[in-house]
Design a protein around this motif. Sequence first.
Motif, PDB file in Angstrom:
ATOM      1  N   MET A   1       1.026  -1.279   0.146  1.00 27.31           N
ATOM      2  CA  MET A   1       0.005   0.088  -0.114  1.00 27.31           C
ATOM      3  C   MET A   1       0.890   1.232   0.022  1.00 27.31           C
ATOM      4  N   GLN A   2       0.704   2.456  -1.025  1.00 24.08           N
ATOM      5  CA  GLN A   2       1.289   3.534  -1.006  1.00 24.08           C
ATOM      6  C   GLN A   2       0.608   4.425   0.121  1.00 24.08           C
ATOM      7  N   ILE A   3       1.545   5.344   0.855  1.00 20.32           N
ATOM      8  CA  ILE A   3       1.172   6.020   1.873  1.00 20.32           C
ATOM      9  C   ILE A   3       1.609   7.704   1.345  1.00 20.32           C
ATOM     10  N   TRP A   4       0.533   8.390   1.289  1.00 23.44           N
ATOM     11  CA  TRP A   4       0.524   9.767   0.806  1.00 23.44           C
ATOM     12  C   TRP A   4       0.478  10.667   1.959  1.00 23.44           C
ATOM     13  N   ARG A   5       1.380  11.753   2.172  1.00 20.88           N
ATOM     14  CA  ARG A   5       1.070  12.711   3.180  1.00 20.88           C
ATOM     15  C   ARG A   5       0.309  13.924   2.672  1.00 20.88           C
ATOM     16  N   SER A   6       0.477  14.210   1.446  1.00 14.59           N
ATOM     17  CA  SER A   6      -0.278  15.377   0.825  1.00 14.59           C
ATOM     18  C   SER A   6      -0.710  15.185  -0.550  1.00 14.59           C
ATOM     19  N   LEU A   7      -1.510  16.014  -1.038  1.00 12.00           N
ATOM     20  CA  LEU A   7      -2.189  15.653  -2.662  1.00 12.00           C
ATOM     21  C   LEU A   7      -0.755  15.721  -3.526  1.00 12.00           C
ATOM     22  N   ASP A   8       0.343  16.411  -3.224  1.00 11.86           N
ATOM     23  CA  ASP A   8       1.526  16.524  -4.181  1.00 11.86           C
ATOM     24  C   ASP A   8       2.373  14.999  -4.140  1.00 11.86           C
ATOM     25  N   ASP A   9       1.985  14.256  -3.099  1.00 13.78           N
ATOM     26  CA  ASP A   9       2.580  12.724  -3.130  1.00 13.78           C
ATOM     27  C   ASP A   9       1.981  11.891  -4.185  1.00 13.78           C
TER      28      ASP A   9
ATOM     29  N   GLY B   1      -4.938   6.855 -12.048  1.00 18.02           N
ATOM     30  CA  GLY B   1      -5.781   6.400 -12.585  1.00 18.02           C
ATOM     31  C   GLY B   1      -7.359   6.529 -11.786  1.00 18.02           C
ATOM     32  N   PRO B   2      -8.486   5.763 -12.193  1.00 20.23           N
ATOM     33  CA  PRO B   2      -9.534   6.071 -11.535  1.00 20.23           C
ATOM     34  C   PRO B   2      -9.623   5.188 -10.141  1.00 20.23           C
ATOM     35  N   THR B   3     -10.262   5.904  -9.317  1.00 22.88           N
ATOM     36  CA  THR B   3     -10.098   5.226  -8.007  1.00 22.88           C
ATOM     37  C   THR B   3     -11.531   5.194  -7.329  1.00 22.88           C
ATOM     38  N   ALA B   4     -11.472   4.346  -6.281  1.00 22.00           N
ATOM     39  CA  ALA B   4     -12.575   4.333  -5.341  1.00 22.00           C
ATOM     40  C   ALA B   4     -12.062   4.723  -4.043  1.00 22.00           C
ATOM     41  N   VAL B   5     -12.639   5.838  -3.321  1.00 24.15           N
ATOM     42  CA  VAL B   5     -12.099   6.344  -2.199  1.00 24.15           C
ATOM     43  C   VAL B   5     -13.172   6.372  -1.164  1.00 24.15           C
ATOM     44  N   THR B   6     -12.642   5.742   0.041  1.00 23.70           N
ATOM     45  CA  THR B   6     -13.585   5.830   1.189  1.00 23.70           C
ATOM     46  C   THR B   6     -12.863   6.845   2.086  1.00 23.70           C
ATOM     47  N   ILE B   7     -13.669   7.406   3.318  1.00 22.08           N
ATOM     48  CA  ILE B   7     -13.100   8.525   3.937  1.00 22.08           C
ATOM     49  C   ILE B   7     -13.371   7.996   5.322  1.00 22.08           C
TER      50      ILE B   7
ATOM     51  N   ALA C   1      -8.102   4.711   0.633  1.00 24.40           N
ATOM     52  CA  ALA C   1      -8.455   5.724   1.803  1.00 24.40           C
ATOM     53  C   ALA C   1      -8.059   7.080   2.132  1.00 24.40           C
ATOM     54  N   MET C   2      -8.923   7.589   2.685  1.00 23.64           N
ATOM     55  CA  MET C   2      -8.409   8.922   3.270  1.00 23.64           C
ATOM     56  C   MET C   2      -8.723   9.033   4.683  1.00 23.64           C
ATOM     57  N   THR C   3      -7.699   9.117   5.583  1.00 23.14           N
ATOM     58  CA  THR C   3      -7.711   9.175   6.908  1.00 23.14           C
ATOM     59  C   THR C   3      -6.972  10.769   7.209  1.00 23.14           C
ATOM     60  N   PHE C   4      -7.154  11.087   8.757  1.00 26.00           N
ATOM     61  CA  PHE C   4      -6.579  12.273   9.013  1.00 26.00           C
ATOM     62  C   PHE C   4      -5.774  12.070  10.471  1.00 26.00           C
TER      63      PHE C   4
ATOM     64  N   ASP D   1      -5.135  -0.055  -2.248  1.00 24.26           N
ATOM     65  CA  ASP D   1      -3.741   0.334  -2.969  1.00 24.26           C
ATOM     66  C   ASP D   1      -3.162   1.591  -2.493  1.00 24.26           C
ATOM     67  N   GLY D   2      -3.797   2.433  -1.802  1.00 26.10           N
ATOM     68  CA  GLY D   2      -3.027   3.515  -1.096  1.00 26.10           C
ATOM     69  C   GLY D   2      -3.986   4.341  -0.101  1.00 26.10           C
ATOM     70  N   THR D   3      -3.388   5.006   0.911  1.00 27.85           N
ATOM     71  CA  THR D   3      -4.144   5.861   1.926  1.00 27.85           C
ATOM     72  C   THR D   3      -3.451   7.007   1.902  1.00 27.85           C
ATOM     73  N   ILE D   4      -4.197   8.115   1.787  1.00 21.64           N
ATOM     74  CA  ILE D   4      -3.672   9.504   2.201  1.00 21.64           C
ATOM     75  C   ILE D   4      -3.923   9.944   3.391  1.00 21.64           C
TER      76      ILE D   4
END
Length: 323
Positions: free
Chosen positions: A1-9, A15-21, A51-54, A87-90
């Motif tokens: 799983m990729q981990i992003w700390r900002s939208l710049d990452d 590509g197209p995504t399914a996102v949950t928050i 996924a998006m978490t805070f 696949d990824g979490t921001i």
Amino acid sequence: MQIWRSLDDVPGDLGPTAVTIGNFDGVHRGHQAVLSQMVADARARGERAVAMTFDPHPKTVHDPEHPPVLITGLDDKLDFMAATGLDGTIVVPYTLDFAQQTPEEFVLAWLVEGLHATSVVVGQDTKFGRGNAGDVTTLRELGVRYGFDVHVIDDACALSESGRRWSSTWVRELLDDGKLVEAADVLGRPHRLRGTVVDGDKLGRTIGFPTANLEVSGGMIPRHGVYAGWLTVLRPGDGAGATQVADRLPTAISIGYNYTVGVEELRVEGFVIDSSGLDLYGAEVALDLAQWRRPMLDFGSLEALIAALDEDVAWCRGVLQLD
């Protein structure tokens, strides 16, 4: 799983995504069911599951005098989320400025332009945007405007076999009561504390029970007392712990105040069973708590304390099936 700390990452070719928050505190079995189902559905649609978490938790920012007690630290939360196949979490740095976005500003900047969402997966009670002005109806309207579908999670995913809703609140109740077996059932794994091994008062080594003294960086401190559990070295320090990375070591764990010797600081300590000469100073370790035995007590003397510790270790050996 990729981990992003900002939208710049976020990679431009995501590509197209399914996102949950969500906050996903504890990543309990309800969270796991939702995330796993989302991953499967995303795969079927040819999307990547994100996924998006805070961080920090929004309540910490909005009510800093009453921060929430988090079940799981961020590093462990991300590890447990990754296990569902995402696949990824921001990890969104949550600030008061971030909270001032209108529902539409949030959706456009983060979901549409930032994460390229073609579907968004949410719970029925979802609120978002300034003053929690957005809800599922708002999200569906914005989905029509910006070209993404909205999937509302079936509440059946959130229900335990007993009919009670899986929840972080339930886990906290069980941990406060020392019901670690029941908490593990809700979490789908033992409760974990993470931290760095630091110098203690070194009393344990003088009475035959050398312990690793943990400076906890993540994980809710449960009911004080003696536990059976497992210690895992996640990152070695400068000592012999380097040879033990990833091994699960059977451990007798104490959490609380050592009344017998007058220690007035909260201590989280682990005595690794059947292991001598283990040097863990400076190592980052995890303690996975299996079962609670007893509260912290004042035994009145070192002799009585040593006898109690012998009994504790014998009990731990049985719980951890070492004999």
